[in-house]
Structures are given as structure tokens and as C-alpha cells.
Design an enzyme around this catalytic site. Structure first.
Site, PDB file in Angstrom:
ATOM      1  N   GLU A  19       0.827  -1.210   0.000  1.00 27.83           N
ATOM      2  CA  GLU A  19       0.000   0.000   0.000  1.00 27.83           C
ATOM      3  C   GLU A  19       0.860   1.258   0.000  1.00 27.83           C
ATOM      4  O   GLU A  19       2.075   1.197   0.167  1.00 27.83           O
ATOM      5  CB  GLU A  19      -0.905   0.023   1.244  1.00 27.83           C
ATOM      6  CG  GLU A  19      -2.121  -0.884   1.173  1.00 27.83           C
ATOM      7  CD  GLU A  19      -3.272  -0.279   0.377  1.00 27.83           C
ATOM      8  OE1 GLU A  19      -3.075   0.769  -0.273  1.00 27.83           O
ATOM      9  OE2 GLU A  19      -4.372  -0.851   0.403  1.00 27.83           O
ATOM     10  N   ASN A 172     -10.605   4.784   2.254  1.00 27.19           N
ATOM     11  CA  ASN A 172      -9.598   4.687   1.196  1.00 27.19           C
ATOM     12  C   ASN A 172      -9.744   5.857   0.231  1.00 27.19           C
ATOM     13  O   ASN A 172     -10.553   6.766   0.434  1.00 27.19           O
ATOM     14  CB  ASN A 172      -9.747   3.359   0.441  1.00 27.19           C
ATOM     15  CG  ASN A 172      -8.639   2.375   0.764  1.00 27.19           C
ATOM     16  OD1 ASN A 172      -7.459   2.732   0.741  1.00 27.19           O
ATOM     17  ND2 ASN A 172      -9.005   1.145   1.088  1.00 27.19           N
ATOM     18  N   ASP A 224     -10.114   1.231  -4.054  1.00 28.04           N
ATOM     19  CA  ASP A 224      -9.042   1.229  -3.056  1.00 28.04           C
ATOM     20  C   ASP A 224      -8.276   2.547  -3.137  1.00 28.04           C
ATOM     21  O   ASP A 224      -8.866   3.603  -3.103  1.00 28.04           O
ATOM     22  CB  ASP A 224      -8.154   0.000  -3.283  1.00 28.04           C
ATOM     23  CG  ASP A 224      -7.514  -0.508  -2.001  1.00 28.04           C
ATOM     24  OD1 ASP A 224      -7.078   0.313  -1.180  1.00 28.04           O
ATOM     25  OD2 ASP A 224      -7.430  -1.734  -1.827  1.00 28.04           O
TER      26      ASP A 224
END
Length: 314
Positions: A19, A172, A224
């Protein structure tokens, strides 16, 4: 349809949850995190040298301060992180990429929210155009679908706000338009799958006029992490669909990029001309392929906006 390609060699160990990619122009390097592994990773793209730092707890999002330190959203709060020089060469991986042995990062807690439920942590985070750091919280058991997450602002004075957006399940998708006047936010949970846009008060650092910008029930995947290009288009990773989607400022889907990993997690523009889109990914617990959990890149024919650094002292 364009397709992103693997950046690391096949011998490179994948992330469990890759991430928060951040391009560091002064180093010509991409940084990202592996959340459960408690790692910050750096890849110097042109030399293929990879370095890793270990934190004492899960690290989910990072940005850089103007002094070169890292501001990180972790399990228990926000931390100032110093990354010591990596000088122990562990050789090369199976593909000939240089790899250094991990070293411990130095951390100092800056602030912590009052979490609304047990077993929470920070998740997605980045700076607005003025250098305020924004980050949201989630309940780590995503299957429980607890809407206890909230979005916080950490300003240049080092003050953590009260919750500004609440009732999020999996926060997100933070991003700001090139002029900073529009803020984007998503909820990745299968029950939500929405991206919202807000009008953003640049002077006060306050979002308002929330509306649905993109509903991924119509397009596939879960929204996301995201990035913005110079045309103001919003690039969002469609987790579970193996795609990165580009939406124009009016919410029209106009581009799709295939990613070999089924769970692309977050994207960021980098490279010398900010014309490469890097994509991190998640490795599923069941049915993972050789590509899942790796880093990918594609040149989509547009330039991205440089990400702002944190404006305060770390």
C-alpha cells in the site's frame, strides 16, 4: 486496454498488503508499505536497489516531511519515522536485483485518536495540496463490516482534528484535484464500493458538499487507493477486479488498465517526468498467483501531479 507490467524480478518476495506508494523525486525512488509485515520499502527504480525498514507496529500510510523524515499512519497513531541509512548489502535476488538487509526504523508517536471500536488502525492517508496530512481509520476485521472508521486531519501545527468524516467501514481513495479545491474519498468495503467528491476549503482545510462521484457497483471491483493526473482525472485501483480505472472530473469512466494481480491496492505517479503509474497490490490468502503482492508500472500517456509533503515539523 493497456496492461501494467511487473517491476520487481520474479525472485522478489511479494508483499502481503502492499500500500501507500509515494514517489520521492530527490532520490528517484518509490517508497511503499507492507502493512502486516510492518515494513517501509524503497525501490531506487533506475538502479533496481531495494531497501526495507521495520517498524514496531503495522504501518498503513506514509508521506514525507520537508526534512526528509516520514510521517506514518500506524496501528496506534501517527508517528514521525526516521529511516537510517542502509549500508549492509545482502547481495542480489534470483533476478539479479540488489537487496539490502532490513533495518529498524526510529519512531516517535505524534498523535493518536480515540478509536471508536476495538482493534482499529489507520489505513489510507496523504497530504492535501497545502501540506496537511489526512488519514482514516478502520476496524481491522473487515468482514465484521463495522462502520466505526473516521477521517482525520493532522495540520502543520501538529494538531490532530476530531473526526471530520465518520461512519466509514474501509476508508480509502484520498486524493485532491490539481488546484486542491476538490477532495476525493472512497469506502472499499463490499457493502459500500463508493467514491465521494467534496468541495474543499483550501484555507480552512475543510471538506463539504459531499456527493457520490463513482459507484463501483456499476464498474466492478472495490475502490481502493487513488492518484490524480494533471488533467484532474482520478485514477482508482479496482481491488478484486485486477484493474485501475480513470474517471474524468465529471465522473465519467474513460480509461482502464489491466493489472496482473487481482487485488491492485494503490497507485501513484512517479518517474523523472511523473509519467509512470506505479501500482502496489495485495496477495490473497487463497488462490494467489505469482504476480499477487508485487509492484507494477505502466506509462499511461499522461503526467501525474506531484504529491505534497507534510508542511509541519517532524
Amino acid at each position: 486496454m493497456m496492461r501494467a507490467e511487473r517491476v520487481e524480478g520474479h525472485g522478489q518476495a511479494p508483499a502481503t498488503v502492499g500500500e501507500s506508494p509515494v514517489w520521492r523525486a530527490t532520490e528517484q525512488a518509490l517508497y511503499w508499505v507492507d502493512i502486516p509485515a510492518r515494513k517501509i520499502v524503497r525501490l531506487q527504480v533506475e538502479t533496481a536497489v531495494r531497501s526495507e525498514w521495520i517498524l514496531p507496529e503495522k504501518v498503513a500510510c506514509i508521506t514525507f516531511g520537508r526534512d526528509g523524515k516520514v510521517l506514518a499512519g500506524c496501528e496506534s497513531g501517527l508517528f514521525a519515522v526516521t529511516l537510517p541509512e542502509v549500508d549492509v548489502d545482502a547481495g542480489a535476488d534470483a533476478a539479479g536485483k540488489s537487496v539490502h538487509a532490513p533495518v529498524n526504523a526510529l519512531v516517535r508517536k505524534l498523535a493518536a485518536p480515540v478509536f471508536a471500536a476495538p482493534d482499529m488502525r489507520f489505513n489510507d492517508g496523504r497530504c492535501d495540496r497545502q501540506g496537511r496530512f489526512w488519514a482514516g481509520t478502520i476496524v481491522q476485521d473487515m468482514a465484521a463490516a463495522v462502520p466505526a472508521g473516521a477521517l482525520y486531519r493532522f495540520d502543520e501545527r501538529g494538531v490532530l482534528s476530531a473526526p471530520i468524516v465518520e461512519a466509514l467501514i474501509v476508508q480509502n481513495g484520498l486524493a485532491w484535484s490539481p488546484d486542491g479545491s476538490t477532495m476525493y474519498l472512497s469506502d472499499s468495503h463490499p457493502l459500500r464500493r463508493l467514491v465521494w467528491a467534496f468541495d474543499y476549503d483550501i484555507d480552512e482545510g475543510q471538506p463539504h458538499n459531499r456527493r457520490v462521484f463513482a459507484d463501483l457497483h456499476r464498474h466492478g471491483g472495490r475502490p481502493d487507493g487513488a492518484a490524480i493526473d494533471v488533467d484532474g482525472c482520478y485514477w482508482i485501483c479496482a481491488n478484486d477486479a485486477g484493474l485501475v480505472l480513470r474517471f474524468t472530473p465529471d465522473g465519467t469512466l474513460d480509461r482502464q488498465i489491466e493489472v496482473p494481480a487481482i487485488k491492485p491496492a494503490m497507485c501513484a505517479f512517479g518517474g523523472r517526468e511523473l509519467d509512470t503509474l506505479f501500482v502496489t497490490s495485495i496477495r490473497p490468502g487463497v488462490g494467489a498467483t505469482e504476480h499477487d503482492g508485487h509492484l507494477f508500472a505502466v506509462r499511461p500517456g499522461v503526467q501525474g501531479c506531484a504529491e505534497a509533503e507534510y508542511a509541519g515539523a517532524l
